[in-house]
Enzyme design. Structure first.
Site, PDB file in Angstrom:
ATOM      1  N   HIS A  99       0.836  -1.205   0.000  1.00 54.40           N
ATOM      2  CA  HIS A  99       0.000   0.000   0.000  1.00 54.40           C
ATOM      3  C   HIS A  99       0.867   1.250   0.000  1.00 54.40           C
ATOM      4  O   HIS A  99       2.009   1.228   0.464  1.00 54.40           O
ATOM      5  CB  HIS A  99      -0.953   0.015   1.202  1.00 54.40           C
ATOM      6  CG  HIS A  99      -0.254  -0.117   2.516  1.00 54.40           C
ATOM      7  ND1 HIS A  99       0.111  -1.323   3.032  1.00 54.40           N
ATOM      8  CD2 HIS A  99       0.161   0.820   3.395  1.00 54.40           C
ATOM      9  CE1 HIS A  99       0.718  -1.138   4.205  1.00 54.40           C
ATOM     10  NE2 HIS A  99       0.764   0.162   4.435  1.00 54.40           N
ATOM     11  N   HIS A 101       0.809   5.338   1.135  1.00 56.81           N
ATOM     12  CA  HIS A 101       0.142   6.378   1.925  1.00 56.81           C
ATOM     13  C   HIS A 101       0.141   7.686   1.138  1.00 56.81           C
ATOM     14  O   HIS A 101       1.174   8.075   0.573  1.00 56.81           O
ATOM     15  CB  HIS A 101       0.914   6.642   3.218  1.00 56.81           C
ATOM     16  CG  HIS A 101       0.961   5.487   4.165  1.00 56.81           C
ATOM     17  ND1 HIS A 101       0.125   5.394   5.251  1.00 56.81           N
ATOM     18  CD2 HIS A 101       1.746   4.381   4.196  1.00 56.81           C
ATOM     19  CE1 HIS A 101       0.397   4.277   5.921  1.00 56.81           C
ATOM     20  NE2 HIS A 101       1.378   3.648   5.309  1.00 56.81           N
TER      21      HIS A 101
HETATM   22  P1  5GP Z   1       1.828   0.663   7.354  1.00 57.51           P
HETATM   23  O1  5GP Z   1       2.053   0.843   8.843  1.00 57.51           O
HETATM   24  O2  5GP Z   1       1.814  -0.814   6.997  1.00 57.51           O
HETATM   25  O3  5GP Z   1       2.703   1.476   6.479  1.00 57.51           O
HETATM   26  O4  5GP Z   1       0.371   1.228   7.092  1.00 57.51           O
HETATM   27  C1  5GP Z   1      -0.784   0.532   7.410  1.00 57.51           C
HETATM   28  C2  5GP Z   1      -1.873   1.544   7.606  1.00 57.51           C
HETATM   29  O5  5GP Z   1      -3.115   0.866   7.563  1.00 57.51           O
HETATM   30  C3  5GP Z   1      -1.810   2.269   8.940  1.00 57.51           C
HETATM   31  O6  5GP Z   1      -1.676   3.661   8.732  1.00 57.51           O
HETATM   32  C4  5GP Z   1      -3.121   1.907   9.620  1.00 57.51           C
HETATM   33  O7  5GP Z   1      -3.691   2.989  10.303  1.00 57.51           O
HETATM   34  C5  5GP Z   1      -3.996   1.466   8.463  1.00 57.51           C
HETATM   35  N1  5GP Z   1      -4.986   0.463   8.779  1.00 57.51           N
HETATM   36  C6  5GP Z   1      -4.795  -0.663   9.527  1.00 57.51           C
HETATM   37  N2  5GP Z   1      -5.924  -1.398   9.570  1.00 57.51           N
HETATM   38  C7  5GP Z   1      -6.841  -0.727   8.824  1.00 57.51           C
HETATM   39  C8  5GP Z   1      -8.206  -0.994   8.492  1.00 57.51           C
HETATM   40  O8  5GP Z   1      -8.811  -1.982   8.891  1.00 57.51           O
HETATM   41  N3  5GP Z   1      -8.829  -0.081   7.707  1.00 57.51           N
HETATM   42  C9  5GP Z   1      -8.191   1.039   7.237  1.00 57.51           C
HETATM   43  N4  5GP Z   1      -8.904   1.870   6.472  1.00 57.51           N
HETATM   44  N5  5GP Z   1      -6.914   1.324   7.538  1.00 57.51           N
HETATM   45  C10 5GP Z   1      -6.244   0.443   8.318  1.00 57.51           C
END
Ligand code: 5GP
Ligand code: ZN
Length: 135
Positions: A99, A101
């Protein structure tokens, strides 16, 4: 990946505030946002990270991230946009479906970079450059 939350969102089986979707990607709001309007862009196809992802999906996510950057600038009037992406726990990745951001930024908003700028000598930059060119 039946136990992947982002696969569930892509399939419409899990709730999410969707903002954009197309053949390869879905963009939706992050539920623990760095600030209002913090979006995530995912490929519909599951891949744990950039290494596993189809290059065409990485390209499609980049295109959608650009589209979303324009959307937050226009709709929210942000002063800037941070586009960032983590691969692996060491990089801060917490959801293991690739993903990107897209984070609206405002002057003085206090949303920090995920690193503290350090220092590198010209010799160290040259050594790293050679290593990464495969020399
Ligand atoms: P990472 O930490 O892997 O770069 O980003 C994962 C992101 O996914 C985090 O910013 C977190 O807030 C978001 N996130 C985690 N679980 C969910 C979910 O169930 N729904 C949504 N919309 N975002 C999520
Ligand atoms: Zn997934």
């Amino acid at each position: 990946m039946s136990d992947c939350i982002f696969c569930g969102i892509a399939a419409g089986a899990m709730p999410a505030e969707r903002v954009h979707e197309d053949e390869r990607t879905v963009a939706f709001l992050d539920i623990f946002p760095a600030c209002d309007g913090h979006l995530l862009v995912i490929p519909r196809a599951h891949a744990d990270n950039v290494h596993a992802a189809d290059p065409a999906d990485v390209a499609a996510c980049a295109q959608t991230a650009k589209l979303m950057a324009g959307r937050v600038s226009g709709a929210l009037g942000s002063d800037g946009v941070t586009i960032t992406q983590a691969n692996g726990g060491a990089a801060g990745q917490t959801v293991f479906h690739y993903h990107v951001h897209v984070i609206p930024r405002f002057d003085g908003d206090g949303v920090l970079r995920p690193w503290t700028p350090g220092e590198a000598s010209p010799e160290e930059l040259a050594r790293m450059g050679a290593l990464l060119r495969g020399e």
